[in-house]
Scaffold this motif. Structure first.
Motif, PDB file in Angstrom:
ATOM      1  N   GLU A 141     103.138  71.332 -21.463  1.00  0.00           N
ATOM      2  CA  GLU A 141     102.322  72.461 -21.007  1.00  0.00           C
ATOM      3  C   GLU A 141     101.035  71.998 -20.316  1.00  0.00           C
ATOM      4  O   GLU A 141     100.438  72.742 -19.562  1.00  0.00           O
ATOM      5  CB  GLU A 141     101.904  73.316 -22.214  1.00  0.00           C
ATOM      6  N   MET A 142     100.591  70.790 -20.637  1.00  0.00           N
ATOM      7  CA  MET A 142      99.311  70.316 -20.081  1.00  0.00           C
ATOM      8  C   MET A 142      99.493  69.596 -18.740  1.00  0.00           C
ATOM      9  O   MET A 142      98.517  69.275 -18.069  1.00  0.00           O
ATOM     10  CB  MET A 142      98.633  69.360 -21.063  1.00  0.00           C
ATOM     11  N   THR A 143     100.756  69.348 -18.368  1.00  0.00           N
ATOM     12  CA  THR A 143     101.012  68.567 -17.148  1.00  0.00           C
ATOM     13  C   THR A 143     100.381  69.223 -15.918  1.00  0.00           C
ATOM     14  O   THR A 143      99.871  68.539 -15.020  1.00  0.00           O
ATOM     15  CB  THR A 143     102.537  68.359 -16.959  1.00  0.00           C
ATOM     16  N   ASP A 144     100.368  70.547 -15.868  1.00  0.00           N
ATOM     17  CA  ASP A 144      99.760  71.255 -14.722  1.00  0.00           C
ATOM     18  C   ASP A 144      98.298  70.868 -14.560  1.00  0.00           C
ATOM     19  O   ASP A 144      97.797  70.749 -13.449  1.00  0.00           O
ATOM     20  CB  ASP A 144      99.783  72.775 -14.957  1.00  0.00           C
ATOM     21  N   ILE A 145      97.598  70.730 -15.707  1.00  0.00           N
ATOM     22  CA  ILE A 145      96.163  70.377 -15.627  1.00  0.00           C
ATOM     23  C   ILE A 145      96.029  68.972 -15.047  1.00  0.00           C
ATOM     24  O   ILE A 145      95.189  68.724 -14.177  1.00  0.00           O
ATOM     25  CB  ILE A 145      95.504  70.426 -17.028  1.00  0.00           C
ATOM     26  N   PHE A 146      96.867  68.032 -15.537  1.00  0.00           N
ATOM     27  CA  PHE A 146      96.798  66.648 -15.037  1.00  0.00           C
ATOM     28  C   PHE A 146      96.988  66.636 -13.515  1.00  0.00           C
ATOM     29  O   PHE A 146      96.271  65.947 -12.784  1.00  0.00           O
ATOM     30  CB  PHE A 146      97.887  65.761 -15.670  1.00  0.00           C
ATOM     31  N   LEU A 147      97.980  67.437 -13.041  1.00  0.00           N
ATOM     32  CA  LEU A 147      98.295  67.417 -11.604  1.00  0.00           C
ATOM     33  C   LEU A 147      97.220  68.134 -10.794  1.00  0.00           C
ATOM     34  O   LEU A 147      96.821  67.671  -9.721  1.00  0.00           O
ATOM     35  CB  LEU A 147      99.656  68.079 -11.373  1.00  0.00           C
ATOM     36  N   GLU A 148      96.738  69.246 -11.329  1.00  0.00           N
ATOM     37  CA  GLU A 148      95.721  70.019 -10.592  1.00  0.00           C
ATOM     38  C   GLU A 148      94.482  69.153 -10.338  1.00  0.00           C
ATOM     39  O   GLU A 148      93.937  69.107  -9.235  1.00  0.00           O
ATOM     40  CB  GLU A 148      95.356  71.242 -11.439  1.00  0.00           C
ATOM     41  N   LYS A 149      94.054  68.426 -11.348  1.00  0.00           N
ATOM     42  CA  LYS A 149      92.862  67.589 -11.202  1.00  0.00           C
ATOM     43  C   LYS A 149      93.151  66.381 -10.299  1.00  0.00           C
ATOM     44  O   LYS A 149      92.291  65.944  -9.537  1.00  0.00           O
ATOM     45  CB  LYS A 149      92.373  67.122 -12.583  1.00  0.00           C
ATOM     46  N   SER A 150      94.373  65.835 -10.375  1.00  0.00           N
ATOM     47  CA  SER A 150      94.739  64.708  -9.509  1.00  0.00           C
ATOM     48  C   SER A 150      94.717  65.154  -8.053  1.00  0.00           C
ATOM     49  O   SER A 150      94.233  64.437  -7.166  1.00  0.00           O
ATOM     50  CB  SER A 150      96.134  64.195  -9.843  1.00  0.00           C
ATOM     51  N   LEU A 151      95.236  66.373  -7.796  1.00  0.00           N
ATOM     52  CA  LEU A 151      95.253  66.882  -6.417  1.00  0.00           C
ATOM     53  C   LEU A 151      93.829  67.121  -5.916  1.00  0.00           C
ATOM     54  O   LEU A 151      93.522  66.900  -4.743  1.00  0.00           O
ATOM     55  CB  LEU A 151      96.075  68.180  -6.342  1.00  0.00           C
ATOM     56  N   GLN A 152      92.960  67.539  -6.839  1.00  0.00           N
ATOM     57  CA  GLN A 152      91.550  67.734  -6.439  1.00  0.00           C
ATOM     58  C   GLN A 152      90.948  66.399  -5.987  1.00  0.00           C
ATOM     59  O   GLN A 152      90.266  66.330  -4.963  1.00  0.00           O
ATOM     60  CB  GLN A 152      90.757  68.321  -7.612  1.00  0.00           C
ATOM     61  N   LEU A 153      91.230  65.325  -6.740  1.00  0.00           N
ATOM     62  CA  LEU A 153      90.685  64.014  -6.344  1.00  0.00           C
ATOM     63  C   LEU A 153      91.316  63.561  -5.018  1.00  0.00           C
ATOM     64  O   LEU A 153      90.629  63.028  -4.146  1.00  0.00           O
ATOM     65  CB  LEU A 153      90.940  62.956  -7.430  1.00  0.00           C
ATOM     66  N   ARG A 154      92.619  63.806  -4.871  1.00  0.00           N
ATOM     67  CA  ARG A 154      93.274  63.441  -3.600  1.00  0.00           C
ATOM     68  C   ARG A 154      92.540  64.104  -2.427  1.00  0.00           C
ATOM     69  O   ARG A 154      92.201  63.460  -1.425  1.00  0.00           O
ATOM     70  CB  ARG A 154      94.740  63.921  -3.616  1.00  0.00           C
ATOM     71  N   ASP A 155      92.228  65.404  -2.572  1.00  0.00           N
ATOM     72  CA  ASP A 155      91.580  66.120  -1.473  1.00  0.00           C
ATOM     73  C   ASP A 155      90.158  65.609  -1.221  1.00  0.00           C
ATOM     74  O   ASP A 155      89.696  65.565  -0.090  1.00  0.00           O
ATOM     75  CB  ASP A 155      91.595  67.627  -1.753  1.00  0.00           C
ATOM     76  N   ILE A 156      89.474  65.212  -2.311  1.00  0.00           N
ATOM     77  CA  ILE A 156      88.118  64.663  -2.131  1.00  0.00           C
ATOM     78  C   ILE A 156      88.207  63.359  -1.325  1.00  0.00           C
ATOM     79  O   ILE A 156      87.447  63.138  -0.390  1.00  0.00           O
ATOM     80  CB  ILE A 156      87.450  64.410  -3.501  1.00  0.00           C
ATOM     81  N   TRP A 157      89.157  62.509  -1.690  1.00  0.00           N
ATOM     82  CA  TRP A 157      89.284  61.227  -0.962  1.00  0.00           C
ATOM     83  C   TRP A 157      89.719  61.475   0.491  1.00  0.00           C
ATOM     84  O   TRP A 157      89.264  60.789   1.401  1.00  0.00           O
ATOM     85  CB  TRP A 157      90.277  60.296  -1.684  1.00  0.00           C
ATOM     86  N   LEU A 158      90.576  62.493   0.714  1.00  0.00           N
ATOM     87  CA  LEU A 158      90.960  62.811   2.102  1.00  0.00           C
ATOM     88  C   LEU A 158      89.731  63.248   2.893  1.00  0.00           C
ATOM     89  O   LEU A 158      89.562  62.875   4.056  1.00  0.00           O
ATOM     90  CB  LEU A 158      92.025  63.928   2.118  1.00  0.00           C
ATOM     91  N   SER A 159      88.846  64.019   2.247  1.00  0.00           N
ATOM     92  CA  SER A 159      87.652  64.462   2.991  1.00  0.00           C
ATOM     93  C   SER A 159      86.692  63.283   3.217  1.00  0.00           C
ATOM     94  O   SER A 159      86.004  63.235   4.229  1.00  0.00           O
ATOM     95  CB  SER A 159      86.965  65.650   2.317  1.00  0.00           C
ATOM     96  N   GLU A 160      86.692  62.304   2.314  1.00  0.00           N
ATOM     97  CA  GLU A 160      85.880  61.090   2.543  1.00  0.00           C
ATOM     98  C   GLU A 160      86.415  60.351   3.777  1.00  0.00           C
ATOM     99  O   GLU A 160      85.650  59.832   4.589  1.00  0.00           O
ATOM    100  CB  GLU A 160      85.955  60.136   1.342  1.00  0.00           C
ATOM    101  N   VAL A 161      87.737  60.305   3.893  1.00  0.00           N
ATOM    102  CA  VAL A 161      88.350  59.648   5.055  1.00  0.00           C
ATOM    103  C   VAL A 161      87.951  60.410   6.323  1.00  0.00           C
ATOM    104  O   VAL A 161      87.525  59.806   7.316  1.00  0.00           O
ATOM    105  CB  VAL A 161      89.896  59.602   4.915  1.00  0.00           C
ATOM    106  N   ALA A 162      88.053  61.734   6.279  1.00  0.00           N
ATOM    107  CA  ALA A 162      87.711  62.539   7.458  1.00  0.00           C
ATOM    108  C   ALA A 162      86.257  62.297   7.852  1.00  0.00           C
ATOM    109  O   ALA A 162      85.927  62.133   9.034  1.00  0.00           O
ATOM    110  CB  ALA A 162      87.963  64.014   7.159  1.00  0.00           C
ATOM    111  N   LYS A 163      85.384  62.214   6.837  1.00  0.00           N
ATOM    112  CA  LYS A 163      83.949  62.006   7.124  1.00  0.00           C
ATOM    113  C   LYS A 163      83.711  60.644   7.767  1.00  0.00           C
ATOM    114  O   LYS A 163      82.832  60.490   8.603  1.00  0.00           O
ATOM    115  CB  LYS A 163      83.144  62.065   5.811  1.00  0.00           C
ATOM    116  N   SER A 164      84.493  59.642   7.365  1.00  0.00           N
ATOM    117  CA  SER A 164      84.246  58.278   7.838  1.00  0.00           C
ATOM    118  C   SER A 164      84.620  58.123   9.315  1.00  0.00           C
ATOM    119  O   SER A 164      84.161  57.212   9.982  1.00  0.00           O
ATOM    120  CB  SER A 164      85.045  57.266   7.018  1.00  0.00           C
ATOM    121  N   GLY A 165      85.472  59.028   9.818  1.00  0.00           N
ATOM    122  CA  GLY A 165      85.925  58.967  11.211  1.00  0.00           C
ATOM    123  C   GLY A 165      86.726  57.705  11.496  1.00  0.00           C
ATOM    124  O   GLY A 165      86.828  57.256  12.635  1.00  0.00           O
TER     125      GLY A 165
END
Ligand code: HEM
Length: 535
Positions: A141-165
């Protein structure tokens, strides 16, 4: 006059205790065991152990002196260690061995008397009530939380990449993964949103209190050392003690509110709590529900105080351990591009970003990578137990030989002797894993070496989560969380180290973290370059 007699008696008793402390080690049967000489009465071998990487000296001594050795701690106290699996199984399961009181007092001053502190009947009671909260159904039942937070970090790192140009970004795996696992344990543990991954958010009250307690509790300094022996030192109004007291008060207030909320929810369950609502699925709610079950005998129930002590216990035990494992996974995969590619291929064969626990658990190469990381980079590299009574530890194999050449098949041990449990040393013992035992090679899990089947660990033929009565209660939680994070990040990015390999060293303060020595501040850091993977 009466007071004078009383003081003299107390003084004599104190002296007797002190003398016993110093003399006792000389009468232990463990003195017959082979081992390194003690370089100092005050420090024993302690200073050399602290200077070396964790386990390295123990491994060298075991190589040199045989399957069981004695070395010395402070005041020439006897310490025994062995890689003998029968002996370790005994130590981890026998009531003759407990966590040393001094270590427990140290833990209790910042954690309270939760599962990491208690021993004996109280431990059995807490463990019985808590076990169901960590079962496979609950973790599913907790797996959704693990994935939701992992996806949040993925998106943060993607935005870091976008910022770096620059199609890539340099990030610090230690701090980001630590925020991720804090968010996870907040939500999965208590339905409490730390929101640590939110860059716009300053650390909230509980996060700040927890950081204060955790950093004070894990620093090795004179005050912490003295508190371990004499808890009264924790009450002297020093800046450190005042800060700790304030942080503990915040932690206790929030804990009480959370507990009251969970109890109210359980009491009004039928009307208020939807069966699948998040509120009812966190560890604390599950624990409260189990503790309030009508078929639980009154004597088996945990007090509110005991339930509350589990809040900091879960935070400390479940946060940095898992984030450190994933950090070492990214380190190992950065240094092993072939494993990284093979893993990514397997993960990309899954057609969703949000797989179930069973899908994650069924990915064979992901499983081998996790086992291999937890073997070579066990976050908790060792633990200790103290004999609470004289005991005889049986050994497997041919036992050990004393100075007179006599063969022994058991280790006689005296009350007060300490056993060092060599988690990492057994995880990478050449006798078990072969000559390449120190290498990261997930493929070794294709065929389990025969001796590994006997390792007395609760998970994965490893001692990483320990075994026996105090084995890690959160191992299922941790392994699935680890798999969810690696699944998400390795599908999205290619990784490499941002500094030369020799600039990352290991440093242990209960948990072994990477330290970046390329910077003057030498902090816990793992700088990596992430590059979005184009399918
Ligand atoms: C990779 C991650 C983890 C590792 C390597 C790990 C390792 C360990 C080890 C070695 C012990 C035994 C310590 C001793 O007795 O000396 C332990 C105990 C414990 N762990 Fe974990 N742990 C991990 C994750 C977690 C998580 C996620 C939780 C909770 C959510 C957790 C909760 C606990 C608790 C409560 C105990 C005490 C159990 C008892 O004494 O009965 N751990 N862990």
């Amino acid at each position: 006059m009466y007071a004078l007699y009383l003081s003299a008696a107390a003084l004599l008793f104190g002296l007797y205790k002190l003398l016993r402390l110093f003399i006792r080690p000389y009468f232990s049967p463990t003195r017959a065991l082979p081992g390194p000489p003690s370089p100092s009465w005050l420090w024993g071998n302690f200073k050399d152990i602290v200077k070396a990487d964790n386990s390295v000296l123990h491994e060298a001594w075991l190589d040199k002196y045989g399957p069981v050795i004695r070395y010395t701690g402070m005041f020439n106290d006897n310490r025994v260690t062995t890689l003998d699996m029968r002996a370790l199984h005994h130590v981890l399961n026998s009531p003759a061995f407990e966590k040393p009181l001094q270590a427990r007092i140290n833990l209790a001053q910042f954690l309270g008397e939760g599962l990491l502190f208690v021993e004996g009947d109280e431990h059995r009671k807490q463990r019985r009530v808590m076990n169901p909260a960590f079962g496979p159904t609950q973790i599913r039942e907790m797996t959704d939380i693990f994935l939701e937070k992992s996806l949040q970090l993925r998106d943060i790192w993607l935005s870091e990449v976008a910022k770096s140009g620059d199609e890539r970004a340099r990030v610090d795996a230690v701090s980001w993964l630590s925020k991720l696992t804090l968010d996870v344990i907040g939500l999965a543990g208590f339905s409490y949103p730390f929101d640590a991954l939110n860059p716009a958010q300053a650390p909230n009250e509980l996060n700040a209190a927890f950081s204060t307690i955790f950093s004070a509790g894990t620093k090795f300094n004179l005050l912490n050392f003295l508190i371990g022996f004499f808890p009264i030192f924790g009450h002297i109004p020093t800046t450190r003690n005042r800060k700790m007291a304030r942080a503990k008060a915040v932690m206790a207030r929030i804990g009480r509110d959370l507990l009251a909320e969970k109890k109210a929810a359980v009491l009004g369950e039928h009307e208020k709590v939807a069966k699948d609502s998040l509120q009812g699925r966190d560890l604390l709610s599950l624990l409260v529900r189990a503790n309030m079950a009508t078929d639980l005998p009154e004597a088996q129930r945990m007090s509110d105080e005991d339930v509350l002590a589990q809040v900091p216990t879960f935070l400390v035990a479940g946060h940095e351990t898992t984030s450190t494992s994933v950090t070492w996974a990214l380190y190992a995969l950065s240094l092993s591009p072939a494993s990284q590619t093979r893993l990514r291929e397997e993960l990309l064969s899954v057609d969703t970003d949000t797989p179930s626990m069973d899908t994650l658990a069924g990915l064979p190469y992901l499983d081998k990578v996790c086992r291999e990381v937890l073997r070579v980079h066990a976050p908790v590299p060792s633990t200790v137990r103290i004999a609470v009574r004289d005991d005889v530890i049986p050994m497997g194999g041919s036992g050990w030989v004393d100075n007179a050449g006599v063969q022994h098949t058991a280790i006689r041990i005296a009350k007060g002797d300490v056993v060092f449990v060599p988690i990492l040393a057994l995880n990478r013992a050449k006798a078990v894993w072969g000559e390449d035992a120190e290498e990261f090679r997930p493929e070794r899990w294709d065929v389990l070496p025969e001796p590994a089947a006997k390792i007395p660990g609760v998970w994965g033929n490893l001692l990483t989560f320990l075994g026996g009565s105090h084995a890690c209660i959160g191992y299922r939680f941790s392994v699935i969380e680890m798999k969810a994070i690696i699944f998400t990040l390795v599908r999205a990015f290619e990784f490499e180290l941002a500094v030369p390999k020799d600039k990352i060293v290991k440093r242990s303060m209960i948990v072994t973290r990477p330290v970046d020595i390329s910077e003057p501040d030498q902090r816990n850091r793992l700088p990596i370059v992430v590059r979005p993977y184009r399918r």
